[in-house]
Design a protein around this motif. Structure first.
Motif, PDB file in Angstrom:
ATOM      1  N   SER A  30      -6.273   6.131   7.512  1.00  0.00           N
ATOM      2  CA  SER A  30      -5.924   5.923   8.744  1.00  0.00           C
ATOM      3  C   SER A  30      -5.016   4.668   8.620  1.00  0.00           C
ATOM      4  N   LEU A  31      -5.127   3.353   8.002  1.00  0.00           N
ATOM      5  CA  LEU A  31      -4.425   2.175   7.765  1.00  0.00           C
ATOM      6  C   LEU A  31      -3.080   2.825   7.238  1.00  0.00           C
ATOM      7  N   PHE A  32      -3.212   3.633   6.346  1.00  0.00           N
ATOM      8  CA  PHE A  32      -1.739   3.963   5.523  1.00  0.00           C
ATOM      9  C   PHE A  32      -1.001   4.565   6.790  1.00  0.00           C
ATOM     10  N   ARG A  33      -1.506   5.640   7.092  1.00  0.00           N
ATOM     11  CA  ARG A  33      -0.678   6.420   8.093  1.00  0.00           C
ATOM     12  C   ARG A  33      -0.100   5.333   9.425  1.00  0.00           C
ATOM     13  N   GLU A  34      -1.034   4.414   9.824  1.00  0.00           N
ATOM     14  CA  GLU A  34      -0.452   3.455  10.860  1.00  0.00           C
ATOM     15  C   GLU A  34       0.586   2.653  10.285  1.00  0.00           C
ATOM     16  N   GLY A  35       0.423   2.139   9.026  1.00  0.00           N
ATOM     17  CA  GLY A  35       1.415   1.256   8.479  1.00  0.00           C
ATOM     18  C   GLY A  35       2.773   1.902   8.502  1.00  0.00           C
ATOM     19  N   MET A  36       2.868   3.288   7.719  1.00  0.00           N
ATOM     20  CA  MET A  36       3.906   4.040   7.440  1.00  0.00           C
ATOM     21  C   MET A  36       4.542   4.260   8.784  1.00  0.00           C
ATOM     22  N   LEU A  76       7.387  -5.688   6.791  1.00  0.00           N
ATOM     23  CA  LEU A  76       6.923  -4.029   6.691  1.00  0.00           C
ATOM     24  C   LEU A  76       7.070  -3.583   5.344  1.00  0.00           C
ATOM     25  N   MET A  77       8.335  -3.811   4.669  1.00  0.00           N
ATOM     26  CA  MET A  77       8.455  -3.484   3.181  1.00  0.00           C
ATOM     27  C   MET A  77       7.354  -3.779   2.382  1.00  0.00           C
ATOM     28  N   GLN A  78       7.004  -5.282   2.443  1.00  0.00           N
ATOM     29  CA  GLN A  78       5.985  -5.800   1.613  1.00  0.00           C
ATOM     30  C   GLN A  78       4.448  -4.999   1.860  1.00  0.00           C
ATOM     31  N   LEU A  79       4.189  -4.814   3.187  1.00  0.00           N
ATOM     32  CA  LEU A  79       2.866  -4.002   3.515  1.00  0.00           C
ATOM     33  C   LEU A  79       3.195  -2.663   2.975  1.00  0.00           C
ATOM     34  N   ALA A  80       4.222  -1.792   3.176  1.00  0.00           N
ATOM     35  CA  ALA A  80       4.280  -0.376   2.765  1.00  0.00           C
ATOM     36  C   ALA A  80       4.112  -0.433   1.270  1.00  0.00           C
ATOM     37  N   SER A  81       4.670  -1.632   0.469  1.00  0.00           N
ATOM     38  CA  SER A  81       4.539  -1.598  -0.954  1.00  0.00           C
ATOM     39  C   SER A  81       3.170  -1.558  -1.239  1.00  0.00           C
ATOM     40  N   TRP A  82       2.382  -2.557  -0.622  1.00  0.00           N
ATOM     41  CA  TRP A  82       0.917  -2.789  -1.000  1.00  0.00           C
ATOM     42  C   TRP A  82       0.070  -1.436  -0.505  1.00  0.00           C
ATOM     43  N   LEU A  83       0.453  -0.697   0.552  1.00  0.00           N
ATOM     44  CA  LEU A  83      -0.228   0.511   0.960  1.00  0.00           C
ATOM     45  C   LEU A  83       0.163   1.528  -0.386  1.00  0.00           C
ATOM     46  N   LEU A  85       0.854   1.369  -3.386  1.00  0.00           N
ATOM     47  CA  LEU A  85       0.198   0.755  -4.564  1.00  0.00           C
ATOM     48  C   LEU A  85      -1.363   1.253  -4.474  1.00  0.00           C
ATOM     49  N   GLN A  86      -2.040   0.917  -3.334  1.00  0.00           N
ATOM     50  CA  GLN A  86      -3.214   1.313  -3.246  1.00  0.00           C
ATOM     51  C   GLN A  86      -3.692   2.936  -3.065  1.00  0.00           C
ATOM     52  N   ARG A  87      -2.582   3.828  -2.545  1.00  0.00           N
ATOM     53  CA  ARG A  87      -2.761   4.842  -2.577  1.00  0.00           C
ATOM     54  C   ARG A  87      -2.664   5.560  -3.968  1.00  0.00           C
ATOM     55  N   ALA A  88      -1.738   4.924  -4.768  1.00  0.00           N
ATOM     56  CA  ALA A  88      -1.551   5.318  -5.841  1.00  0.00           C
ATOM     57  C   ALA A  88      -2.976   5.259  -6.846  1.00  0.00           C
ATOM     58  N   VAL A  89      -3.604   4.215  -6.566  1.00  0.00           N
ATOM     59  CA  VAL A  89      -4.965   3.880  -7.126  1.00  0.00           C
ATOM     60  C   VAL A  89      -5.844   4.933  -6.576  1.00  0.00           C
ATOM     61  N   ASN A  90      -5.937   5.345  -5.319  1.00  0.00           N
ATOM     62  CA  ASN A  90      -6.913   6.177  -4.825  1.00  0.00           C
ATOM     63  C   ASN A  90      -6.429   7.624  -5.315  1.00  0.00           C
ATOM     64  N   GLU A 101      -1.711  -5.973 -11.256  1.00  0.00           N
ATOM     65  CA  GLU A 101      -0.631  -6.680 -11.911  1.00  0.00           C
ATOM     66  C   GLU A 101       0.804  -6.487 -10.918  1.00  0.00           C
ATOM     67  N   GLU A 102       0.941  -5.180 -10.463  1.00  0.00           N
ATOM     68  CA  GLU A 102       2.168  -4.921  -9.533  1.00  0.00           C
ATOM     69  C   GLU A 102       1.853  -5.507  -8.305  1.00  0.00           C
TER      70      GLU A 102
END
Length: 180
Positions: A30-36, A76-83, A85-90, A101-102
């Motif tokens: 939900s956070l990911f969708r909201e951010g994007m 927003l670009m920084q937040l999208a990058s974090w989101l 990265l976390q999605r890639a881990v998930n 590291e990234e």
């Protein structure tokens, strides 16, 4: 004497990694969708309606508009990058360590908007709303990031930033040297 927190103790259960569970939950999605969605909405606004609204601003407000729209975009670009990265881990595309590291390249603590100053009151309501929403999203992500990527007290940075931990570290070193 048996250590009560030993993994050999049948009554011992590992603590639940709450932050990691949250990051893998429907709440994260939900956070990911909201951010994007906020990224897309902001881009659409700045490329059309916002561009038109900025033309009618006076000099001070126009300068503030340019500054704040750049801060908004960068945040927003920084937040999208974090989101991402976390999605890639998930999704198993990266390990937690690789993402850690990234994510050092991602700045979650910068680019807060002042919400005051010359020209602020004259900014379009929609831009101020997007800024406010992005700052709230940034704070939520900062809290989640701190919980997921927290540093353990054994790391040197934690010992130097916490005077009590620094003293405990010095005591532990003194006892180790005395036993040699």
């Amino acid at each position: 004497m048996k250590d009560k927190n030993s993994t050999n103790d049948p009554g011992y259960a590992e603590p639940v990694p709450f932050a990691e569970r949250l990051a893998n939950s429907e709440n994260f999605l939900s956070l990911f969708r909201e951010g994007m969605a906020l990224v897309e909405e902001s881009a659409a606004y700045l490329d059309s309606e916002g561009r038109e609204e900025s033309k009618s601003l006076d000099r001070a407000a126009s300068l503030t508009y340019a500054t704040e729209s750049m801060r908004l975009t960068t945040r927003l670009m920084q937040l999208a990058s974090w989101l991402l990265l976390q999605r890639a881990v998930n999704e198993g595309e990266m390990t937690h360590e690789q993402a850690g590291e990234e994510k050092s390249k991602v700045r979650l603590d910068s680019l807060s908007s002042p919400c005051t100053g010359p020209g602020w009151e004259m900014l379009p309501v929609r831009l101020k709303d997007l800024i406010a929403r992005s700052v709230r999203l940034q704070e939520r992500i900062r809290i989640l990031d701190a919980a997921i990527y927290k540093k353990t007290p054994t790391e040197p940075e934690a010992a130097t930033s916490n005077p009590v931990a620094a003293q405990l570290s010095q005591l532990a070193n003194a006892f180790r040297q005395g036993s040699d």
